[in-house]
Design a protein around this motif. Structure first.
Motif, PDB file in Angstrom:
ATOM      1  N   MET A   1       0.836  -1.197   0.000  1.00  0.00           N
ATOM      2  CA  MET A   1       0.000   0.000   0.000  1.00  0.00           C
ATOM      3  C   MET A   1       0.870   1.245   0.000  1.00  0.00           C
ATOM      4  O   MET A   1       1.792   1.374   0.801  1.00  0.00           O
ATOM      5  N   THR A   2       0.597   2.185  -0.907  1.00  0.00           N
ATOM      6  CA  THR A   2       1.365   3.422  -0.984  1.00  0.00           C
ATOM      7  C   THR A   2       0.901   4.399   0.081  1.00  0.00           C
ATOM      8  O   THR A   2      -0.298   4.642   0.258  1.00  0.00           O
ATOM      9  N   ILE A   3       1.842   4.978   0.797  1.00  0.00           N
ATOM     10  CA  ILE A   3       1.559   5.964   1.830  1.00  0.00           C
ATOM     11  C   ILE A   3       1.849   7.352   1.262  1.00  0.00           C
ATOM     12  O   ILE A   3       2.892   7.576   0.647  1.00  0.00           O
ATOM     13  N   PHE A   4       0.937   8.300   1.472  1.00  0.00           N
ATOM     14  CA  PHE A   4       1.180   9.690   1.121  1.00  0.00           C
ATOM     15  C   PHE A   4       1.505  10.434   2.412  1.00  0.00           C
ATOM     16  O   PHE A   4       0.674  10.488   3.330  1.00  0.00           O
ATOM     17  N   THR A   5       2.706  10.940   2.498  1.00  0.00           N
ATOM     18  CA  THR A   5       3.145  11.522   3.759  1.00  0.00           C
ATOM     19  C   THR A   5       4.061  12.705   3.527  1.00  0.00           C
ATOM     20  O   THR A   5       4.757  12.787   2.506  1.00  0.00           O
ATOM     21  N   ASP A   6       4.080  13.625   4.473  1.00  0.00           N
ATOM     22  CA  ASP A   6       5.060  14.710   4.462  1.00  0.00           C
ATOM     23  C   ASP A   6       6.102  14.510   5.555  1.00  0.00           C
ATOM     24  O   ASP A   6       6.900  15.413   5.829  1.00  0.00           O
ATOM     25  N   HIS A   7       6.096  13.325   6.178  1.00  0.00           N
ATOM     26  CA  HIS A   7       6.992  13.105   7.311  1.00  0.00           C
ATOM     27  C   HIS A   7       7.725  11.770   7.175  1.00  0.00           C
ATOM     28  O   HIS A   7       7.140  10.701   7.370  1.00  0.00           O
ATOM     29  N   PHE A   8       8.988  11.848   6.827  1.00  0.00           N
ATOM     30  CA  PHE A   8       9.836  10.673   6.705  1.00  0.00           C
ATOM     31  C   PHE A   8       9.938   9.916   8.026  1.00  0.00           C
ATOM     32  O   PHE A   8      10.133   8.696   8.040  1.00  0.00           O
ATOM     33  N   PHE A 254       2.855  16.522 -12.169  1.00  0.00           N
ATOM     34  CA  PHE A 254       2.024  16.146 -11.029  1.00  0.00           C
ATOM     35  C   PHE A 254       1.146  17.290 -10.521  1.00  0.00           C
ATOM     36  O   PHE A 254       0.480  17.154  -9.500  1.00  0.00           O
ATOM     37  N   GLY A 255       1.165  18.430 -11.213  1.00  0.00           N
ATOM     38  CA  GLY A 255       0.318  19.543 -10.806  1.00  0.00           C
ATOM     39  C   GLY A 255       1.014  20.637 -10.042  1.00  0.00           C
ATOM     40  O   GLY A 255       0.366  21.557  -9.543  1.00  0.00           O
ATOM     41  N   GLY A 256       2.349  20.553  -9.928  1.00  0.00           N
ATOM     42  CA  GLY A 256       3.100  21.611  -9.253  1.00  0.00           C
ATOM     43  C   GLY A 256       3.852  21.102  -8.048  1.00  0.00           C
ATOM     44  O   GLY A 256       3.597  20.009  -7.534  1.00  0.00           O
ATOM     45  N   ARG A 257       4.790  21.906  -7.563  1.00  0.00           N
ATOM     46  CA  ARG A 257       5.636  21.513  -6.437  1.00  0.00           C
ATOM     47  C   ARG A 257       4.877  21.482  -5.116  1.00  0.00           C
ATOM     48  O   ARG A 257       5.116  20.642  -4.258  1.00  0.00           O
ATOM     49  N   ASP A 258       3.966  22.432  -4.935  1.00  0.00           N
ATOM     50  CA  ASP A 258       3.356  22.613  -3.625  1.00  0.00           C
ATOM     51  C   ASP A 258       2.077  21.828  -3.421  1.00  0.00           C
ATOM     52  O   ASP A 258       1.707  21.534  -2.283  1.00  0.00           O
ATOM     53  N   ASP A 259       1.389  21.484  -4.505  1.00  0.00           N
ATOM     54  CA  ASP A 259       0.099  20.809  -4.370  1.00  0.00           C
ATOM     55  C   ASP A 259      -0.057  19.733  -5.437  1.00  0.00           C
ATOM     56  O   ASP A 259      -0.931  19.822  -6.312  1.00  0.00           O
ATOM     57  N   PRO A 260       0.754  18.685  -5.379  1.00  0.00           N
ATOM     58  CA  PRO A 260       0.676  17.637  -6.407  1.00  0.00           C
ATOM     59  C   PRO A 260      -0.608  16.827  -6.278  1.00  0.00           C
ATOM     60  O   PRO A 260      -1.195  16.724  -5.196  1.00  0.00           O
ATOM     61  N   ASP A 261      -1.018  16.243  -7.386  1.00  0.00           N
ATOM     62  CA  ASP A 261      -2.196  15.380  -7.420  1.00  0.00           C
ATOM     63  C   ASP A 261      -1.748  13.948  -7.112  1.00  0.00           C
ATOM     64  O   ASP A 261      -1.085  13.318  -7.941  1.00  0.00           O
ATOM     65  N   PRO A 262      -2.094  13.396  -5.941  1.00  0.00           N
ATOM     66  CA  PRO A 262      -1.626  12.046  -5.584  1.00  0.00           C
ATOM     67  C   PRO A 262      -2.019  10.987  -6.597  1.00  0.00           C
ATOM     68  O   PRO A 262      -1.250  10.061  -6.864  1.00  0.00           O
ATOM     69  N   ASP A 263      -3.212  11.113  -7.164  1.00  0.00           N
ATOM     70  CA  ASP A 263      -3.647  10.123  -8.154  1.00  0.00           C
ATOM     71  C   ASP A 263      -2.773  10.175  -9.405  1.00  0.00           C
ATOM     72  O   ASP A 263      -2.425   9.140  -9.982  1.00  0.00           O
ATOM     73  N   ALA A 264      -2.402  11.392  -9.826  1.00  0.00           N
ATOM     74  CA  ALA A 264      -1.537  11.540 -11.002  1.00  0.00           C
ATOM     75  C   ALA A 264      -0.164  10.930 -10.737  1.00  0.00           C
ATOM     76  O   ALA A 264       0.413  10.267 -11.603  1.00  0.00           O
ATOM     77  N   VAL A 265       0.350  11.156  -9.543  1.00  0.00           N
ATOM     78  CA  VAL A 265       1.658  10.602  -9.184  1.00  0.00           C
ATOM     79  C   VAL A 265       1.609   9.077  -9.229  1.00  0.00           C
ATOM     80  O   VAL A 265       2.467   8.423  -9.826  1.00  0.00           O
ATOM     81  N   GLU A 266       0.582   8.516  -8.607  1.00  0.00           N
ATOM     82  CA  GLU A 266       0.501   7.062  -8.547  1.00  0.00           C
ATOM     83  C   GLU A 266       0.308   6.458  -9.936  1.00  0.00           C
ATOM     84  O   GLU A 266       0.885   5.412 -10.251  1.00  0.00           O
ATOM     85  N   ARG A 267      -0.466   7.126 -10.791  1.00  0.00           N
ATOM     86  CA  ARG A 267      -0.659   6.619 -12.155  1.00  0.00           C
ATOM     87  C   ARG A 267       0.662   6.552 -12.909  1.00  0.00           C
ATOM     88  O   ARG A 267       0.958   5.570 -13.598  1.00  0.00           O
ATOM     89  N   VAL A 268       1.476   7.601 -12.786  1.00  0.00           N
ATOM     90  CA  VAL A 268       2.764   7.639 -13.478  1.00  0.00           C
ATOM     91  C   VAL A 268       3.674   6.521 -12.967  1.00  0.00           C
ATOM     92  O   VAL A 268       4.330   5.823 -13.751  1.00  0.00           O
ATOM     93  N   LEU A 269       3.694   6.318 -11.662  1.00  0.00           N
ATOM     94  CA  LEU A 269       4.583   5.317 -11.095  1.00  0.00           C
ATOM     95  C   LEU A 269       4.108   3.897 -11.406  1.00  0.00           C
ATOM     96  O   LEU A 269       4.922   3.010 -11.680  1.00  0.00           O
ATOM     97  N   ILE A 270       2.800   3.682 -11.377  1.00  0.00           N
ATOM     98  CA  ILE A 270       2.285   2.359 -11.738  1.00  0.00           C
ATOM     99  C   ILE A 270       2.612   2.049 -13.192  1.00  0.00           C
ATOM    100  O   ILE A 270       3.016   0.934 -13.540  1.00  0.00           O
ATOM    101  N   ALA A 271       2.466   3.056 -14.061  1.00  0.00           N
ATOM    102  CA  ALA A 271       2.806   2.871 -15.473  1.00  0.00           C
ATOM    103  C   ALA A 271       4.286   2.562 -15.652  1.00  0.00           C
ATOM    104  O   ALA A 271       4.680   1.890 -16.612  1.00  0.00           O
TER     105      ALA A 271
END
Length: 285
Positions: A1-8, A254-271
């Protein structure tokens, strides 16, 4: 499962070793990112090992000087491995052969101490490409005639930096990978001496295990990077987890540095071949 986080910090306890990209994660070619430096330092203070793994076409000592110049403290890493190190190993495997070098003069450190002989493209035994002669004004298309000459002689190319583009501040500049890709499409033979290929990960993991003093299972290793082609694919191919940083070279997709679209990111990586362990805008504790 992919986690979306701002905290390593939420992921850190699961790993003993971090293999962190440099350009795009630690700095942008102009200045270090303080939050990324803090995160890597904290990981090490908690007992983890950090190896900076970079496609920079220069030896690790030169990379260390550059990282310090951009303001990153020595506390962020245990070791550095570069595509320059892998390139030097490949040159060492070809003693007595002459080299035609494509790249800027600042990359000549990659050849220091190896006793190499340089030759023009008409007489060289093989080619080492570390970048464009002038990445500020040139594109790969400027090299078509030169690549045609190389192809007519059947010259083998070592690509000292598989990256296609890199950020310098807000600007995207072409790298050696763009020239190598064009040469390969034309029919040339290329060895890519860096991410996403296994030799640089083998060396990085060896350095990490040396620093830790014992074997480290791949399930306890996390790669951090901002490039789909090199960082994400490299981690996936090597069988290690990846924390993918979106505020890098793909941010516009992904829609910009500050507010990326998580779905767009995941689509690119899955592809691209799978899912990362986690996605973050930037590396932050």
């Amino acid at each position: 499962m992919t986690i979306f986080t701002d905290h390593f910090s939420a992921l850190a306890p699961d790993y003993d070793v971090v293999l962190s990209d440099v350009w795009g994660v630690v700095h942008n070619g102009v200045a270090a990112f303080p939050e990324a430096c803090d995160a890597l330092t904290r990981f090490r203070e908690a007992g983890g090992v950090v190896v900076l793994i970079t496609n920079a076409p220069r030896p690790n000592g030169v990379v260390a000087t550059q990282v310090a110049h951009f303001g990153a403290p020595r506390s962020i890493y245990d070791a550095i491995v570069s595509s320059g190190d892998v390139t030097r190993n490949e040159i060492g495997n070809r003693p007595g052969q002459s080299i035609f070098h494509i790249g800027p003069k600042r990359d000549l450190a990659i050849f220091e101490g190896l006793g190499v002989t340089f030759a023009p493209v008409e007489r060289a035994d093989y080619v080492v490409c570390s970048g464009l002669f002038n990445e500020e004004t040139e594109t790969p298309d400027h090299y078509r005639d030169l690549l045609g000459q190389m192809l007519s002689r059947g010259l083998f190319m070592v690509c000292g930096n598989p990256d296609v583009v890199v950020e310098r501040g807000e600007q995207l500049l072409y790298c050696a990978g763009a020239i190598a890709d064009l040469y390969a499409r034309l029919g040339g033979e290329v060895l890519y001496a860096g991410k996403p290929y296994a030799p640089i990960y083998d060396l990085a993991l060896k350095l990490a295990q040396d620093a830790r003093g014992r074997h480290v299972a791949r399930k306890r290793v996390l790669a951090i990077g901002d490039s789909v082609r090199t960082d994400f694919k490299g981690a996936a191919s090597y069988g290690i987890d990846c924390l993918f940083v979106t505020a890098g070279i793909h941010s516009a997709e992904f829609g910009g540095r500050d507010d990326p679209d998580p779905d767009a990111v995941e689509r690119v990586l899955i592809a691209a071949g799978g899912k990362p362990r986690a996605i973050a805008r930037k590396l932050k504790w």
